[in-house]
Enzyme design. Structure first.
Site, PDB file in Angstrom:
ATOM      1  N   GLN A  81       0.809  -1.214   0.000  1.00  0.00           N
ATOM      2  CA  GLN A  81       0.000   0.000   0.000  1.00  0.00           C
ATOM      3  C   GLN A  81       0.848   1.273   0.000  1.00  0.00           C
ATOM      4  O   GLN A  81       2.052   1.233   0.265  1.00  0.00           O
ATOM      5  CB  GLN A  81      -0.914   0.016   1.230  1.00  0.00           C
ATOM      6  CG  GLN A  81      -1.997  -1.045   1.210  1.00  0.00           C
ATOM      7  CD  GLN A  81      -2.900  -0.964   2.421  1.00  0.00           C
ATOM      8  OE1 GLN A  81      -2.841  -1.778   3.318  1.00  0.00           O
ATOM      9  NE2 GLN A  81      -3.764   0.042   2.449  1.00  0.00           N
ATOM     10  N   HIS A  82       0.180   2.378  -0.308  1.00  0.00           N
ATOM     11  CA  HIS A  82       0.697   3.742  -0.108  1.00  0.00           C
ATOM     12  C   HIS A  82       1.765   4.196  -1.092  1.00  0.00           C
ATOM     13  O   HIS A  82       2.032   5.393  -1.174  1.00  0.00           O
ATOM     14  CB  HIS A  82       1.278   3.926   1.310  1.00  0.00           C
ATOM     15  CG  HIS A  82       0.372   3.587   2.428  1.00  0.00           C
ATOM     16  ND1 HIS A  82      -0.893   4.112   2.557  1.00  0.00           N
ATOM     17  CD2 HIS A  82       0.540   2.758   3.492  1.00  0.00           C
ATOM     18  CE1 HIS A  82      -1.454   3.638   3.663  1.00  0.00           C
ATOM     19  NE2 HIS A  82      -0.613   2.809   4.237  1.00  0.00           N
ATOM     20  N   ASP A 239      -2.407  -4.838   0.135  1.00  0.00           N
ATOM     21  CA  ASP A 239      -2.016  -6.129   0.701  1.00  0.00           C
ATOM     22  C   ASP A 239      -2.822  -6.518   1.936  1.00  0.00           C
ATOM     23  O   ASP A 239      -3.192  -7.692   2.088  1.00  0.00           O
ATOM     24  CB  ASP A 239      -0.516  -6.192   0.991  1.00  0.00           C
ATOM     25  CG  ASP A 239       0.011  -5.013   1.784  1.00  0.00           C
ATOM     26  OD1 ASP A 239      -0.787  -4.158   2.242  1.00  0.00           O
ATOM     27  OD2 ASP A 239       1.238  -4.925   1.953  1.00  0.00           O
TER      28      ASP A 239
END
Length: 481
Positions: A81-82, A239
């Site tokens: 992520q991110h 995830d």
């Protein structure tokens, strides 16, 4: 055809350091083939990766799956992520992606929080208070430090978005992953125009948010992928949301994920908004919510200390008065982006094994400290903690979680739960089922339950005390040194 009862799907986990692919039988959940390939991450102040490596690793992982991958009817990508992926007019990376554990944007996180009304406003608006992990703060950092990169950017993507787009040719994301950007309004489930304007990000650069159960696209004609043209592509997700699907989580079931980062989360029917910023109010991948707390330092930090000591990671010894705060990469929970590791209580008779156990204790303390905030009033607080991730099968991790939580611990036998969750999402396209229901049908959470032991309140209190006393040191920015 492979010896499978039903159609085959592919689930992918593009994580921080490698990409894994599973070919799964939709009828039984049996993994009929798997493959994995590594990619690199820079060290030092930043954490960056070339997205093209992710695609190369995906191709190699699929190649290692062999013929079954060619028979897949659908595919889905779960990813870290991110991360901030910036693409030029040709769809090529403008620069390496800024990853979730790149904390250089801590000053931007603080500034954005203040400029747009404070932590409570952010939590109410996006579900979360931005930290240096969030994509919006990375974009702000890029605009300040590399304006030429921003000027060259024609598309902004998350890691799983990038690979999905390489498959389909279309820019898409999903509600689970986009909820971790900081520019998605969780109440309306739309991009937040005000935040985007404030950080100078044109919404035309962002991907379309695909709804749960919707087809993101089909595999375009390509010579370096084993899929047939027209193979269905699911929305994919981040995830943690993928692992929640992979476990078939029902609301209230608590999860501790022990990986490079550590996370605690549970599915909730209530939209979370924690103004303290401890809990990120993420969406899940099938219409509910996934309140989550994340630490930056988990298995990697413990393994680093084991390596420095020349010990096997299981070579722990009981601790009495030794405390280690393993904040080797700064920390997100608690929010201490400039912190480093802190050792307190070292004596002449301290053993290497005690020091290693103190690292485990410090890592687990941070996760359990957020667990009560993650669980809502509907959660069963006596239910077993589901222990997943790379550390879940380690005896020292299991025993530390049991001792510091005082709760039973269940360790699912299924491996690669992110890729399994992605596979369940792909299977849902074919069967019309809720992907979490697919995973429950596959019985992915099956595994031994370790009984509860008495909670070690003394150790918990000692670590909390050292953390409190060390706060001025841990909060000090590099400029103050």
């Amino acid at each position: 055809m492979s010896a499978a009862e039903g159609p085959l799907v592919v689930g992918v986990d593009t994580s921080t350091q490698s990409t894994k692919a599973l070919v799964v039988d939709v009828s039984t959940g049996r993994v009929v083939a798997s493959g994995q390939a590594p990619h690199t991450v820079t060290s030092g102040a930043g954490r960056e990766s070339d997205p093209r490596q992710w695609y190369d690793a995906l191709c190699e992982a699929l190649r290692r799956c062999g013929e079954p991958a060619r028979e897949a009817a659908a595919v889905s990508i779960g990813g870290q992520q991110h991360g901030l992926v910036t693409l030029d007019e040709r769809g090529e990376p403008v620069r390496p992606a800024l990853l979730w554990n790149d904390v250089r944007s801590a000053p931007q996180a603080r500034r954005l929080t203040e400029e747009l009304g404070g932590a409570k406003v952010w939590a109410d608006r996006t579900g979360s208070v931005p930290t240096a992990s969030f994509t919006v703060t990375k974009w702000a950092w890029l605009a300040e430090n590399e304006p030429e990169s921003v000027r060259a950017t024609r598309a902004v993507r998350l890691p799983h978005d990038y690979l999905t787009e390489r498959l389909t040719g279309q820019g898409t994301t999903d509600r689970g992953d986009v909820s971790g950007t900081g520019w998605w309004a969780s109440e309306t489930e739309t991009y937040d125009a005000g935040i985007l304007e404030h950080v100078g990000l044109d919404p035309v650069l962002l991907p379309r948010v695909v709804r749960p159960g919707e087809v993101a696209g089909t595999v375009r004609d390509s010579h370096d992928l084993p899929f047939s043209k027209g193979t269905l592509v699911a929305p994919g997700t981040g995830d943690n949301a993928a692992a929640a699907l992979g476990l078939g989580l029902l609301p209230g079931a608590p999860v501790l994920s022990l990986g490079t980062s550590g996370t605690v989360y549970a599915v909730s029917r209530r939209r979370p908004a924690d103004p303290t910023g401890t809990v990120a109010g993420f969406a899940d991948a099938h219409g509910d919510w996934l309140p989550l707390a994340c630490t930056l330092n988990c298995t990697l930090a413990v393994d680093k200390l084991a390596s420095l000591l020349g010990l096997d990671r299981e070579a722990v010894e009981p601790v009495s008065n030794l405390t280690f705060l393993p904040f080797l990469d700064g920390e997100r929970t608690p929010n201490l982006p400039h912190a480093s590791g802190v050792l307190h209580g070292l004596r002449h008779d301290t053993t290497p094994g005690q020091l290693l156990q103190a690292a485990y204790d410090g890592a687990v303390h941070a996760l359990l400290g957020a667990l009560d905030l993650v669980l809502d009033e509907d959660a069963d607080r006596s239910a077993p903690l589901l222990l997943i991730g790379g550390g879940a099968r380690g005896t020292a991790w299991q025993q530390t979680v049991r001792r510091l939580s005082g709760r039973p611990v269940q360790v699912p036998e299924a491996k690669e739960l992110v890729a399994l969750g992605a596979a369940a999402q792909a299977a849902g396209l074919l069967t019309g089922e809720d992907p979490a229901a697919v995973a429950r049908r596959w019985n992915t959470a099956r595994g031994p339950v370790l009984d509860a032991v008495e909670r070690d309140d003394e150790t918990l209190a000692r670590i909390s005390g050292v953390l409190s006393d060390a706060a001025p040191l841990l909060e000090r920015s590099p400029e103050a040194h």
